[in-house]
Design a protein around this motif. Structure first.
Motif, PDB file in Angstrom:
ATOM      1  N   SER A 193     -31.813  32.494  29.862  1.00  0.00           N
ATOM      2  CA  SER A 193     -31.235  31.178  29.564  1.00  0.00           C
ATOM      3  C   SER A 193     -32.057  30.071  30.229  1.00  0.00           C
ATOM      4  O   SER A 193     -32.382  29.055  29.618  1.00  0.00           O
ATOM      5  CB  SER A 193     -29.792  31.147  30.065  1.00  0.00           C
ATOM      6  OG  SER A 193     -29.216  29.911  29.774  1.00  0.00           O
ATOM      7  N   GLN A 194     -32.432  30.308  31.485  1.00  0.00           N
ATOM      8  CA  GLN A 194     -33.195  29.279  32.215  1.00  0.00           C
ATOM      9  C   GLN A 194     -34.558  29.035  31.568  1.00  0.00           C
ATOM     10  O   GLN A 194     -34.990  27.894  31.390  1.00  0.00           O
ATOM     11  CB  GLN A 194     -33.374  29.735  33.665  1.00  0.00           C
ATOM     12  CG  GLN A 194     -34.032  28.677  34.536  1.00  0.00           C
ATOM     13  CD  GLN A 194     -34.402  29.237  35.893  1.00  0.00           C
ATOM     14  OE1 GLN A 194     -33.707  30.106  36.398  1.00  0.00           O
ATOM     15  NE2 GLN A 194     -35.481  28.754  36.477  1.00  0.00           N
ATOM     16  N   HIS A 195     -35.246  30.115  31.202  1.00  0.00           N
ATOM     17  CA  HIS A 195     -36.566  29.970  30.571  1.00  0.00           C
ATOM     18  C   HIS A 195     -36.470  29.202  29.253  1.00  0.00           C
ATOM     19  O   HIS A 195     -37.290  28.331  28.964  1.00  0.00           O
ATOM     20  CB  HIS A 195     -37.170  31.354  30.288  1.00  0.00           C
ATOM     21  CG  HIS A 195     -37.869  31.951  31.471  1.00  0.00           C
ATOM     22  ND1 HIS A 195     -38.154  31.242  32.610  1.00  0.00           N
ATOM     23  CD2 HIS A 195     -38.381  33.212  31.677  1.00  0.00           C
ATOM     24  CE1 HIS A 195     -38.788  32.028  33.466  1.00  0.00           C
ATOM     25  NE2 HIS A 195     -38.940  33.231  32.924  1.00  0.00           N
ATOM     26  N   LEU A 196     -35.463  29.566  28.430  1.00  0.00           N
ATOM     27  CA  LEU A 196     -35.358  28.912  27.124  1.00  0.00           C
ATOM     28  C   LEU A 196     -34.982  27.444  27.304  1.00  0.00           C
ATOM     29  O   LEU A 196     -35.429  26.572  26.561  1.00  0.00           O
ATOM     30  CB  LEU A 196     -34.346  29.638  26.234  1.00  0.00           C
ATOM     31  CG  LEU A 196     -34.794  31.047  25.820  1.00  0.00           C
ATOM     32  CD1 LEU A 196     -33.721  31.740  25.008  1.00  0.00           C
ATOM     33  CD2 LEU A 196     -36.098  31.016  25.023  1.00  0.00           C
TER      34      LEU A 196
ATOM     35  N   GLN B 147     -24.545  24.963  23.936  1.00  0.00           N
ATOM     36  CA  GLN B 147     -23.589  26.083  23.901  1.00  0.00           C
ATOM     37  C   GLN B 147     -24.326  27.417  23.817  1.00  0.00           C
ATOM     38  O   GLN B 147     -23.961  28.393  24.469  1.00  0.00           O
ATOM     39  CB  GLN B 147     -22.666  25.949  22.692  1.00  0.00           C
ATOM     40  CG  GLN B 147     -21.658  24.838  22.824  1.00  0.00           C
ATOM     41  CD  GLN B 147     -20.702  24.851  21.638  1.00  0.00           C
ATOM     42  OE1 GLN B 147     -20.201  25.896  21.235  1.00  0.00           O
ATOM     43  NE2 GLN B 147     -20.472  23.700  21.053  1.00  0.00           N
ATOM     44  N   PHE B 148     -25.383  27.414  23.013  1.00  0.00           N
ATOM     45  CA  PHE B 148     -26.186  28.626  22.832  1.00  0.00           C
ATOM     46  C   PHE B 148     -26.763  29.078  24.179  1.00  0.00           C
ATOM     47  O   PHE B 148     -26.680  30.251  24.557  1.00  0.00           O
ATOM     48  CB  PHE B 148     -27.272  28.306  21.803  1.00  0.00           C
ATOM     49  CG  PHE B 148     -28.494  29.165  21.860  1.00  0.00           C
ATOM     50  CD1 PHE B 148     -28.455  30.494  21.478  1.00  0.00           C
ATOM     51  CD2 PHE B 148     -29.720  28.636  22.266  1.00  0.00           C
ATOM     52  CE1 PHE B 148     -29.595  31.288  21.514  1.00  0.00           C
ATOM     53  CE2 PHE B 148     -30.853  29.418  22.304  1.00  0.00           C
ATOM     54  CZ  PHE B 148     -30.787  30.742  21.932  1.00  0.00           C
ATOM     55  N   LEU B 149     -27.320  28.141  24.940  1.00  0.00           N
ATOM     56  CA  LEU B 149     -27.905  28.490  26.242  1.00  0.00           C
ATOM     57  C   LEU B 149     -26.816  28.981  27.197  1.00  0.00           C
ATOM     58  O   LEU B 149     -27.038  29.868  28.011  1.00  0.00           O
ATOM     59  CB  LEU B 149     -28.636  27.279  26.836  1.00  0.00           C
ATOM     60  CG  LEU B 149     -29.909  26.884  26.078  1.00  0.00           C
ATOM     61  CD1 LEU B 149     -30.439  25.543  26.563  1.00  0.00           C
ATOM     62  CD2 LEU B 149     -30.993  27.938  26.220  1.00  0.00           C
ATOM     63  N   PHE B 150     -25.637  28.396  27.049  1.00  0.00           N
ATOM     64  CA  PHE B 150     -24.520  28.795  27.915  1.00  0.00           C
ATOM     65  C   PHE B 150     -24.117  30.251  27.610  1.00  0.00           C
ATOM     66  O   PHE B 150     -23.883  31.046  28.512  1.00  0.00           O
ATOM     67  CB  PHE B 150     -23.343  27.847  27.702  1.00  0.00           C
ATOM     68  CG  PHE B 150     -22.128  28.223  28.500  1.00  0.00           C
ATOM     69  CD1 PHE B 150     -22.094  28.007  29.873  1.00  0.00           C
ATOM     70  CD2 PHE B 150     -21.027  28.806  27.899  1.00  0.00           C
ATOM     71  CE1 PHE B 150     -20.993  28.369  30.617  1.00  0.00           C
ATOM     72  CE2 PHE B 150     -19.913  29.174  28.638  1.00  0.00           C
ATOM     73  CZ  PHE B 150     -19.899  28.952  30.001  1.00  0.00           C
ATOM     74  N   HIS B 151     -24.065  30.585  26.307  1.00  0.00           N
ATOM     75  CA  HIS B 151     -23.727  31.979  25.955  1.00  0.00           C
ATOM     76  C   HIS B 151     -24.766  32.936  26.545  1.00  0.00           C
ATOM     77  O   HIS B 151     -24.426  34.003  27.043  1.00  0.00           O
ATOM     78  CB  HIS B 151     -23.682  32.160  24.434  1.00  0.00           C
ATOM     79  CG  HIS B 151     -22.526  31.468  23.788  1.00  0.00           C
ATOM     80  ND1 HIS B 151     -21.257  31.512  24.290  1.00  0.00           N
ATOM     81  CD2 HIS B 151     -22.457  30.701  22.669  1.00  0.00           C
ATOM     82  CE1 HIS B 151     -20.444  30.812  23.512  1.00  0.00           C
ATOM     83  NE2 HIS B 151     -21.144  30.308  22.527  1.00  0.00           N
TER      84      HIS B 151
END
Length: 1312
Positions: free
Chosen positions: A918-921, A949-953
């Protein structure tokens, strides 16, 4: 699948719903195709040109005969059918996907046939069958308009220098080359055509006759392809014939629209065309559903192996793009493949013929099955597709396919292909057409030169033109040889008498015979051909169906029926577990698992299970009913225990019966429709004129006959059905609501089965894209949730701790589908892409920018990252700098990964294992200028809220530990860093001796490595060791300061960042502690503490662990400090340790952690037994020397050996003597090992060997009986309590059922 849901209950049973004529509207004249213009607008937008200049639609570069013009629906009969409303735009677009095309007398004008399909919102289908022919243009306006266009074209290409290029000039855009039509190919090569010696494709109104395309179309509820094809071609024949047809054309059209019923299930029907009768048949309720498209053609176009591969891709719901010049071929292959899916149904976008104006649909980030018309001479490499990471590309005309990387094979693929080939061969069709499949190659390499390939394909076709039903050349030759050879003939007769048949010869013979029986039994050659095709179709489908019947024979046992009624099930559909996947997989043969674990995650499987669950409250879905009845039948014949899953191949046993059923229906006609007859028409209208399709009388064709027998019959049946439905509707759940629930429940794809063909304004396109964005987000939510739940286990999640119960296979499947989802998200709305992977392409752009910035910063020399405060736990382990670019470089340096798609997957796995995905993206997407450059406005990655929201998932995946990189790339070289942390207060930090270390993991060990003197940190490169388990640490005791007190050893994998701590807390040196010069330390993965982890932004608490582990300092030393566990605690610890080992063996093999930790680590078997032996041990320091448990064991063994020599043990029972010998043998072996392990190390080794060889419970009584125990143990010691010892023996015996294997690092140097 085809047509199973096509006729809804309410649809009356008419064979055809509409008759449609499409062509040129002489009133409005020549209009450029608006859709082509819209398409050019989209294309210009995609390439970043100004769309408005491109969208004029006029293209003077192109010769007018090559341009597309707007076609119109000229007439349709009837005007409307209430149960199937007419969709004018869709029908027009699919009848003439390329628009109108013009020809002159110099061009080829053969009629063409193709079919199409329209999928409605609710998933039901309507079929269209189209006969296209050329009709002379009589309107002077249109001829002069064409002349004017030619003059303008000549003027625009006037400069002589460019005249040569104008003929082939076409826009450079790759998609244009797709969109422009096939017409260029149709002109004959010979310029000296009989009618005029002029070049085809040039028009001069004074000398040339102009022709324009016209389409006749039947729209039907079921795919009776052959019947419709024959009806339409007879109609066309009536128009071109020299004499008028027997009746006006209206009579035939009225007949097929209103007087020909659909055949009843299991019956055949005969109706009349203009010249000949036409027969069609419909399968019975217990048979496979109707499928009329010739599978033989699909097989010979692709070849059996290729078709099976494409079929596998379809089952796994990849993106499938069919590519051919011929619309009918696209339909044949698409319908063929979806037909073979029985009992499953394709649940996603399905557009077998994608009109040129809908090419932006290839951008859809969902699974799809689409067909794209290719243009002669355009190469596959010119075709720029938005996403290729998960694409199966099927070039039908060149007989080759490109497969996605690493996808699993269909179970028993070789035997399956063999069985299919035999069926084809028995009908005289060679099974070996089609070029071998290609997997994706690296971006640079193109597929083998098309020229050479085309030649070999053409040559192979000459040799065995399977499409004409010939046997392959060599097979015919073989048969001739066999028949001409007397010896062979006699041999064969002999084998026949003894009951053996030579299958291959029989098959060859049958193939040749099948071709020789044309015209038997008074049937025409065409009917014979039709029967043969129908029999072959059903036999091929049966082979496929029987694969699923054997693979899913026990599926019902794993369906979880948890809801009390339909409504509560529908409302909670998303939270429910409907199928026990783990148990199902554990019951399957090993070779099937890679395929099945992927397949049971698909939408089509989920829908199948949903239908099964709903069938307890509703009527069974037709496909499910047929499938279930087959499974029941198979059970009757073949009672096998569900637990005995064998992977042996079971052939289909009902080929003969299935073919017979069809033959009987076609031989004995059940129903003949009313003959066409004269209608009540005005005389003189629709006068016959050869070559021209007449203007039909609408008034007679718009209404059916008033007193139709069977229409009345179906109406009463319908009323009866309605009444029945109302009675059974105690579920007050109306159908719209149900459909809505189901659509929501099944996520994406249901509401997007087919793009809206009618309205193609940019607004509608935007709305469609919005649906995709919402769908992607939802899919991401479902996938991450599933990955978490599977990883932690159901109960564990409820209890708040994670016990891994997911199998490695399932984990791999889920991670692969996550990779696929990320690829689809990254390819949505993409403008600029290099290579096959959209995600890797974005990363490369990012890397290039960052490296440029780094360079600039290096030049201006600004310190880059402030050093973070180190946390105490990793006191001497230097901080590992985390960066997206660094992880990319690790992947780029791996020579094992050859393609961009592979690199992207490797990078995702690495980031997931490091809990940085998530952090990288987020980091990648934070460069907004770059995202804007690479993506269009509507792309998912530019929708801010959804992106967050996507990064949170994805962030939620940080809650569990994945080893998805380490466990997959097992052969790569990995840099490791070792740090040795001494206890400084109590000892010299440095030692004068020469220390060494050896690191072991689940995949191997590093070998012994010398540590340079006075260095406490070293790095080494070594092939991936997997999860680390032990470290052996030792020294050679040289020099004055040889003693060394080590707190722990830390080892870190420098790529994944996993750090392991190996606690020690003991001395290494002679004459100190237990005199050990070498210790085996057991590792544990360090959960990063808060500060170090702040970069990962994961605020989940660390996993529950035992209190922080100060490695057990010699228990002897502890007991001196007043730490004495009670006897109850000790017994509990032993029970717990044994229990953990039993649990270890009950997990699936791939999921067991390290057994070494359970034997020797914290709270392990050795630790518990050490406590047991220490209880009541007189460890008083006699003459200041510490006594160890090993001393007791040695004394006991010495006593036994001396007693043995004196003969005291002679009279004991034989087995006891043996046991006594084994104990002495083992203890001596441990003592004589060349390794310098101390006394506690020796005790540990003895326990491990005893557990492995199942001797511990036999040794205990010997130690208890030995008189030495009286001297060394107090009376209250556990070891002197018979009941406790017997209980301990009982507990240890439970380990006998399991094969305990010891790691090499534990038993090195032991010679038994």
């Amino acid at each position: 699948m085809s047509g199973s849901s096509a006729v809804s209950g309410a649809a009356p049973c008419r064979f055809a719903h509409y008759f449609v004529i499409c062509g040129i509207d002489t009133e409005t004249g020549l209009e450029p195709d608006e859709l082509a213009a819209l398409y050019q607008w989209l294309e210009a937008d995609r390439q970043g040109r100004d769309p408005d200049t491109a969208a004029t639609g006029e293209n003077f570069e192109q010769s007018p005969l090559k341009r597309t013009f707007k076609s119109k629906v000229l007439a349709r009969y009837p005007e409307n059918v209430e149960w199937n409303p007419f969709d004018q735009d869709a029908v027009n677009m699919l009848c003439m996907p390329k628009g109108l095309s013009f020809r002159t007398q110099a061009d080829q004008r053969d009629p063409q046939f193709h079919s199409f399909i329209i999928t409605k919102e609710d998933g039901s289908r309507t079929y269209g069958f189209v006969h296209t022919f050329y009709e002379e243009v009589t309107s002077p306006q249109i001829c002069s308009a064409m002349q004017t266009l030619y003059q303008m074209h000549n003027a625009s290409t006037n400069p002589p220098s460019s005249s040569s290029s104008s003929a082939s000039s076409s826009s450079s855009s790759s998609m244009d080359s797709l969109a422009s039509s096939l017409d260029e190919t149709d002109s004959p090569t010979s310029s000296s055509s009989s009618s005029s010696s002029r070049r085809a494709g040039v028009y001069d109104s004074s000398r040339d006759t102009l022709y324009v395309s016209k389409a006749l179309c039947l729209i039907t509820p079921m795919p009776f392809m052959l019947a419709c094809r024959r009806f339409l071609s007879q109609l066309h024949r009536a128009v071109t014939a020299a004499t008028a047809p027997p009746l006006p054309l209206e009579s035939y059209i009225h007949n097929i629209l209103y007087e020909v019923p659909l055949p009843a299930p299991g019956r055949s029907l005969k109706f009349h065309g203009v010249y000949e009768p036409i027969v069609c048949q419909r399968p019975g309720l217990g048979e496979l559903p109707l499928a009329d498209f010739p599978l033989a053609e699909a097989f010979s176009l692709l070849g059996v192996e290729n078709l099976v591969q494409v079929f596998t891709c379809t089952l796994l719901e990849m993106q499938i793009l069919l590519y051919s010049q011929d619309f009918q071929r696209l339909m044949t292959v698409a319908e063929g493949i979806t037909t073979l899916l029985f009992p499953f149904q394709w649940q996603h976008v399905y557009v077998p013929i994608l009109p040129a104006s809908l090419l932006h649909f290839l951008d859809a980030p969902v699974p799809y099955l689409m067909g794209l018309q290719s243009k002669e001479g355009t190469d596959r490499s010119k075709l720029e597709l938005p996403q290729e990471a998960n694409l199966c590309f099927v070039d039908i005309d060149k007989h080759y396919i490109e497969l996605p990387e690493d996808f699993p094979h269909f179970p028993n693929k070789a035997e399956f292909i063999q069985e299919l080939s035999e069926v084809l061969l028995s009908f005289g069709i060679s099974a070996n057409t089609g070029a071998p499949p290609r997997t994706r190659t690296s971006p640079g390499s193109t597929p083998s030169t098309p020229g050479r390939e085309r030649k070999t394909v053409a040559f192979r076709q000459l040799e065995d033109d399977g499409r004409n039903g010939n046997l392959a050349g060599e097979e015919l030759a073989v048969l001739e040889l066999l028949q001409g050879n007397a010896t062979l003939e006699r041999l064969q007769a002999l084998t026949k008498r003894t009951g053996v048949t030579v299958a291959r010869v029989v098959a060859l013979r049958a193939g040749v015979k099948a071709q020789g029986t044309e015209g038997q039994g008074g049937r025409t050659a065409a009917e014979e051909e039709e029967l043969r095709n129908a029999k072959l179709n059903i036999q091929l489908r049966e082979v496929f169906a029987s694969r699923f019947t054997t693979m899913f024979a026990d599926y019902e046992a794993f369906v979880i029926q948890s809801a009390p009624d339909l409504e509560s099930w529908l409302t909670n559909r998303e939270q429910m577990h409907n199928f026990d996947k783990a148990s199902f997989l554990s019951d399957q043969p090993e070779p099937y698992l890679p395929f099945l674990s992927h397949f049971i995650e698909t939408q089509m499987f989920a829908t199948f299970i949903d239908n099964k669950i709903m069938s307890q409250w509703e009527e069974k879905e037709p496909l499910l009913r047929v499938f279930d009845s087959r499974i029941d039948k198979a059970r009757l014949y073949n009672v096998r225990a569900p637990s005995l899953r064998s992977s042996s191949y079971q052939r289909c046993s009902i080929l003969k019966e299935s073919a017979q059923a069809i033959e009987q229906r076609l031989m004995k006609i059940d129903h003949t429709a009313i003959h066409p007859h004269l209608l009540d028409m005005k005389i003189g209208q629709g006068k016959y004129e050869q070559g021209f399709f007449p203007k039909l009388q609408a008034d007679v064709l718009n209404t059916g006959p008033p007193n139709n027998k069977w229409a009345h019959r179906t109406a009463t049946a319908q009323r009866r059905k309605d009444r029945h439905r109302q009675q059974t509707e105690h579920l007050n759940l109306d159908n719209d609501l149900k459909e809505k629930y189901m659509q929501e429940a099944r996520g994406l794809g249901k509401n997007l089965r087919q793009p809206k063909l009618s309205d193609l304004s940019p607004a509608v396109i935007a709305q469609t894209n919005w649906k995709f964005v919402e769908g992607l987000l939802k899919e991401c939510r479902m996938k991450t949730k599933r990955m978490l739940v599977e990883k932690m286990g159901r109960e564990a999640v409820e209890l708040g701790h994670g016990e891994a119960n997911i199998t490695g296979l399932e984990e791999n499947t889920l991670i692969a589908s996550l990779c696929d989802l990320l690829e689809r998200i990254w390819s949505h709305g993409l403008q600029v892409k290099q290579g096959k992977s959209a995600l890797w392409s974005h990363l490369l752009h990012y890397q290039a920018r960052e490296e440029k910035l780094e360079q600039q910063q290096a030049e201006s020399a600004v310190p880059h990252v402030p050093e973070r405060r180190k946390s105490d736990c990793s006191i001497a382990m230097p901080f590992l700098h985390v960066s997206l670019i660094q992880d990319m470089r690790h992947i780029q340096s791996m020579s094992e990964i050859k393609t961009d798609v592979g690199r992207a997957r490797g990078w995702i796995r690495l980031s997931l294992e490091k809990k940085l995905l998530s952090q990288h993206l987020k980091q990648l997407l934070s460069r907004q200028a770059l995202t804007k450059k690479l993506y269009k406005r509507y792309a998912f990655l530019r929708c801010e809220e959804e992106k967050e929201q996507f990064l949170f998932h994805l962030l939620s995946l940080n809650a569990v530990d994945y080893f998805c990189f380490t466990s997959v790339f097992t052969t790569i070289m990995i840099p490791y860093r070792v740090v040795i942390i001494p206890i400084k207060k109590l000892s010299n930090a440095m030692t004068t001796s020469n220390p060494w270390v050896c690191v072991s993991g689940e995949l191997g060990d590093s070998g012994i490595m010398k540590i340079p003197k006075n260095v406490l940190e070293m790095t080494f490169d070594c092939q991936n060791l997997g999860k680390l388990t032990t470290v052996q640490l030792g020294h050679d005791n040289a020099g004055l300061l040889a003693k060394w007190l080590v707190d722990c050893v830390m080892v870190r994998n420098e790529i994944t960042g996993h750090t392991y701590r190996f606690p020690c807390g003991r001395w290494l040196g002679k004459g100190v502690d237990d005199g050990s010069l070498e210790r085996v330390l057991i590792g544990e993965l360090v959960v990063p503490s808060g500060e170090e982890d702040s970069g990962r932004a994961c605020r989940t608490p660390p996993l529950q662990r035992s209190p922080s582990q100060t490695r057990r300092i010699s228990i002897t030393a502890l007991s001196g400090r007043g730490y004495k566990p009670t006897s109850a605690q000790i017994q509990e610890a032993i029970g717990e340790a044994v229990n953990n080992i039993l649990k270890h063996f009950h997990k699936p093999e791939k999921e067991r952690g390290s057994l070494t930790v359970l034997l020797c680590g914290e709270n392990s078997l050795v630790a518990a037994l050490e406590q047991f032996f220490h209880h009541g041990f007189k460890s008083a320091r006699l003459f200041q020397k510490t006594v160890f448990v090993w001393d007791f064991v040695e004394k006991a063994v010495a006593y036994m050996e001396s007693a043995d020599q004196m003969g005291d043990l002679q009279e004991t029972a034989e087995p006891l003597g043996m046991t006594c010998q084994s104990l002495c043998h083992y203890v001596n072996a441990v003592n004589s090992t060349p390794r310098n392990i101390g006394k506690d190390g020796k005790f540990q080794l003895m326990v491990c060997l005893g557990a492995r060889d199942r001797l511990l419970p036999q040794w205990l009584p010997l130690l208890v009986e030995c008189p030495v125990i009286l001297r060394m143990y107090e009376d209250t010691a556990l070891l002197r309590d018979r009941t406790t010892v017997n209980a301990l023996i009982g507990v240890l015996e439970t380990l006998h059922d399991f094969p305990i294997t010891l790691e090499a690092s534990l038993v090195k140097g032991i010679d038994l």
